[in-house]
Design an enzyme around this catalytic site. Structure first.
Site, PDB file in Angstrom:
ATOM      1  N   ASP A   1       0.663  -1.326   0.038  1.00 29.89           N
ATOM      2  CA  ASP A   1      -0.085  -0.053  -0.175  1.00 29.89           C
ATOM      3  C   ASP A   1       0.896   1.427   0.003  1.00 29.89           C
ATOM      4  O   ASP A   1       2.313   1.118   0.142  1.00 29.89           O
ATOM      5  CB  ASP A   1      -0.971  -0.206   1.233  1.00 29.89           C
ATOM      6  CG  ASP A   1      -2.202   0.733   0.870  1.00 29.89           C
ATOM      7  OD1 ASP A   1      -2.194   1.549  -0.133  1.00 29.89           O
ATOM      8  OD2 ASP A   1      -3.051   0.737   1.578  1.00 29.89           O
TER       9      ASP A   1
HETATM   10  C1  NOJ Z   1      -4.221   3.897   0.031  1.00 29.41           C
HETATM   11  C2  NOJ Z   1      -5.185   2.951   0.025  1.00 29.41           C
HETATM   12  O1  NOJ Z   1      -5.065   2.212   1.466  1.00 29.41           O
HETATM   13  C3  NOJ Z   1      -5.172   2.055  -0.979  1.00 29.41           C
HETATM   14  O2  NOJ Z   1      -6.447   1.370  -0.845  1.00 29.41           O
HETATM   15  C4  NOJ Z   1      -4.968   2.710  -2.332  1.00 29.41           C
HETATM   16  O3  NOJ Z   1      -5.282   1.982  -3.403  1.00 29.41           O
HETATM   17  C5  NOJ Z   1      -3.577   3.280  -2.311  1.00 29.41           C
HETATM   18  N1  NOJ Z   1      -3.647   4.654  -1.296  1.00 29.41           N
HETATM   19  C6  NOJ Z   1      -3.519   4.274  -3.467  1.00 29.41           C
HETATM   20  O4  NOJ Z   1      -4.178   5.466  -3.791  1.00 29.41           O
END
Ligand code: NOJ
Length: 760
Positions: A288
């Site tokens: 993430d």
């Molecule tokens: C953080 C989020 O937890 C995730 O779900 C997302 O895809 C990413 N940021 C990218 O924006």
């Protein structure tokens, strides 16, 4: 022994690749054996820096098309970009990668396309309320086609974290509380995004996220720690991920959260043992956002370098939006702490996705090959999805549907009646509010020529505490034949990092309900929100209640059709609605406990015997001030038709392990309108090696019935469908007795039973 033929092919491929020539025939991109050869050939040519480059994803949002990004791509130091949605810019980045980098490896271009791109579907939790894999698949297909016009070839969806805490802002993005429902809809979403062949124009790679357990964040606080015993992890949280992997999902995203002391991004047990060894996942794992570096903040590692070591050895193939891999990984390999063979396997996972997507053959986006944004079909899909996702929670005296012939005037009141942006919900970076059909406009155009439609916003926004306009609202209600109160949460109140501790209607909305109620006219609340809300304080003050989630672009059109009976509501709750926040976690598939409550054992706080308080309660598992039932149960949802279930039966009283039993019941529409109903099958395994839930969803079907029509609803259950992880963490199906129910919600009492006996 190396395969001689394979290595010759590898050399040939390598030669062609160095000259940037395509080695593929039309269908070689989908031939797995050929893909493996091409990966091998490419890897053989890559420097260590180029390999690490593939593992690096860079944020390339509009204002970040910097020279340094161009240079990094040209140097082969970038495997993927995210958040660039200008198609010319993406094509330019691809051009640099393909024509100016040494090996010409194309880029993955990622974006959070969560529930639509320009055309917005209901939030995923709303889509889950449709219990309709077909509409969920269609919605993802529309999203993929629209996102592809921006050069996007990879989305970070579906989010399939089992979510049993409505305080958690990200419940909006989930498919609810149930592993079975989530699994079925997860597969549908993956199929919608990825199509039959990823190399086709208009398909994009999907991501199953967040692996794993993120939905169980303590007290629903986003990013908080998670503690899930392994047995529960395997039986509840992992099945949707397994289903997505079996459906061929291209990537899996590691969660932000700390799972039982080991943050998911450094969790070898999750990423190597379960995902790779047990499930044989062939795709790639992306972290993430910056979650590799965060391993040190969690306190798992001392510094970024150690975080890289942990993430790589755990199995995170690509780092999202951090700089740690690119800065620290090479020295760890040179020192011999990480074997280059491990890196090769990880880079192969990423290259495999690029080959599967056909990017080596077609790196550029030609928008003329794609359908127009927000075309008729896209909007119709959004309308159908919204229609099927709205749940009718209350309909006293059949107050709904309204009849345009019988009304002369209707008051439309509330902060969300005409809020084109708010109805789209969370995660709509690209959603176009100009396309939104608001409830107010849809009602006006549906009945405006027959009915006097009055409108008062009454509150600036859903959080407002100002009640100056409430007198006017009550007066408007008094002067109208019926009141439509548009309440709920603005989109900013749910989503990532938007958790709430109090999940009542925000601001002064409950007071608005009470004031409007004094007018004595029928009051129908239409709630748009990103989560289940506690509605105890308003439920008795409204005659009808439609829960619409954040319904997306066409939400207003769907709501108007439901209010005026053009269609019947058919959504069912994918998540339990508590009476009050202190009941959380509350979900239908709970364990029985040794002291299960029943109506006879529950004595509520006001019923305690003043003379013998110590003898009052039934000593069972409930709250003195809330009982043990929710306000609205999982699977619940009313209709304008009247559906009755009867005559449940099992096709056999006994089956052997490996056999199938059919559970069936008669479903009749005893109402006077045609409508859809979602029939549900639940099962209980009475005795288990580990205790089993009191009810588990095992099947569902959406059916349309004409008035007076009866059908037999049947569900086939193979004994494998009843398998669960036992004490030793192995999947088992045990002989023994099972109960099975069919009905229109998890509260169904229409039950039969059967027994599984040993196969020998
Ligand atoms: C953080 C989020 O937890 C995730 O779900 C997302 O895809 C990413 N940021 C990218 O924006």
């Amino acid at each position: 022994m190396p395969n001689r033929h394979a290595s010759l092919t590898a050399i040939l491929c390598a030669l062609l690749l160095t000259t940037n020539m395509s080695v593929s025939t039309a269908n070689s991109s989908t031939d797995p054996a050929m893909i493996e050869q091409r990966i091998e050939a490419l890897l053989a040519q890559m420097t260590l820096a180029e390999k690490i480059g593939q593992m690096n994803q860079v944020n390339a949002s509009d204002d970040d098309m910097s020279d340094s990004l161009r240079e990094a791509i040209e140097a082969g130091r970038v495997g993927s970009v995210l958040n660039q949605v200008d198609v010319d810019a993406v094509n330019e980045l691809q051009r640099i990668a393909v024509q100016e980098s040494r090996l010409g490896i194309p880029l993955l271009a990622g974006r959070d396309v969560i529930h639509g791109f320009k055309t917005v579907m209901p939030i995923p939790l709303g889509q889950a309320a449709s219990w309709n894999p077909n509409i969920v698949r269609e919605g993802a297909r529309v999203a993929a086609l629209e996102a592809a016009t921006a050069g996007i070839n990879w989305t970070f969806a579906p989010m399939i974290d089992i979510s049993r805490d409505p305080r958690w802002g990200r419940i909006a993005e989930s498919l609810g509380e149930d592993p079975f429902l989530t699994s079925k809809l997860a597969v549908a979403m993956v199929e919608g995004f990825q199509g039959d062949d990823l190399a086709e124009t208009g398909t994009i790679a999907a991501t199953a996220k967040h692996f794993a357990g993120y939905g169980a964040s303590e007290s629903g606080r986003d990013y908080a720690a998670v503690n899930i015993p392994e047995n529960e992890l395997r039986n509840v949280h992992l099945p949707p991920f397994k289903a997505a992997v079996d459906a061929g999902v291209v990537s899996v995203m590691s969660a932000f959260s700390d799972l039982d002391g080991v943050p998911a991004t450094g969790n070898e047990f999750l990423l190597r043992k379960i995902l790779r060894e047990e499930w044989g996942f062939q795709g790639f794992v992306v972290s993430d956002w910056d979650s590799v570096r965060q391993l040190a903040i969690h306190g798992l590692t001392e510094n970024d370098r150690e975080s890289v070591y942990q993430a790589v050895t755990a199995g995170v193939d690509m780092e999202m939006a951090g700089q740690s891999y690119i800065n620290k990984l090479e020295s760890l390999i040179e020192e011999g702490r990480i074997d280059v063979a491990m890196i090769d396997a990880m880079v192969a996972n990423i290259l495999r996705a690029k080959f599967r997507l056909g990017l080596f053959e077609n790196p550029y986006t030609d928008t003329s090959a794609l359908p127009a944004i927000a075309n008729k079909q896209a909007l119709e899909t959004a309308r159908k999805a919204a229609l099927q996702s709205v749940v009718l929670l209350k309909n006293d005296q059949g107050v709904l549907p309204l009849s345009a012939e019988k009304l002369t005037s209707v008051a439309v009141i509330g902060p969300l009646a005409d809020a084109p942006y708010e109805q789209l919900g969370t995660w709509i970076f690209d959603g176009d509010r100009e396309l939104s059909v608001t409830p107010m406009h849809a009602i006006q155009s549906l009945v405006g020529h027959d009915v006097d439609v009055r409108y008062l916003r009454a509150m600036d926004n859903s959080r407002s505490q100002a009640s100056e306009a409430f007198d006017e609202a009550a007066e408007m209600a008094r002067d109208s034949d019926a009141v439509l109160l548009f309440l709920g949460e603005e989109s900013i109140l749910s989503g990532e990092a938007h958790s709430r501790a109090d999940i009542n209607l925000p601001g002064d909305q409950a007071e608005l309900v009470r004031r409007v109620r004094t007018a004595g006219k029928p009051v129908i609340a239409i709630i748009q929100a990103g989560r289940p809300l506690t509605l105890t304080n308003i439920i008795d003050h409204v005659d009808g209640l439609l829960f619409a989630w954040h319904p997306g672009t066409m939400g207003g059109a769907a709501i108007a059709d439901l209010l005026f009976g053009i269609e019947s509501p058919s959504g069912k709750l994918p998540v339990t609605f508590p009476r009050m926040v202190g009941q959380i976690p509350i979900y239908y598939s709970r364990k029985n406990t040794g002291k299960p409550p029943s109506p006879d054992t529950v004595v509520l706080i006001d019923e305690i015997d003043a003379h013998a308080p110590q003898l009052s309660t039934g000593m069972t598992a409930y709250h003195l001030d809330a009982g043990y039932t929710p306000l609205f149960a999982f699977g619940y949802g009313l209709s304008y038709a009247e559906f009755d279930y009867e005559h449940i039966r099992a096709s056999a009283r006994e089956i052997r392990l490996g056999e199938t039993v059919t559970i069936s019941a008669e479903l009749t529409n005893n109402g006077d309108v045609a409508a859809d109903e979602v029939a549900q099958l639940y099962v209980r395994d009475l005795v288990g090696n580990v205790t089993r839930p009191v009810k588990e969803l095992k099947g569902f079907k959406r059916l349309r019935l004409e008035p007076g029509q009866s059908v037999t609803v049947d569900f086939e259950l193979h004994t494998d469908d009843l398998a669960f992880f036992g004490r030793n963490m192995q999947l088992i199906t045990e002989p023994g007795d099972f109960h099975a129910w069919i009905g229109g919600s998890s509260e169904t009492e229409l039950r039969t039973q059967f027994r599984i006996i040993d196969s020998d």
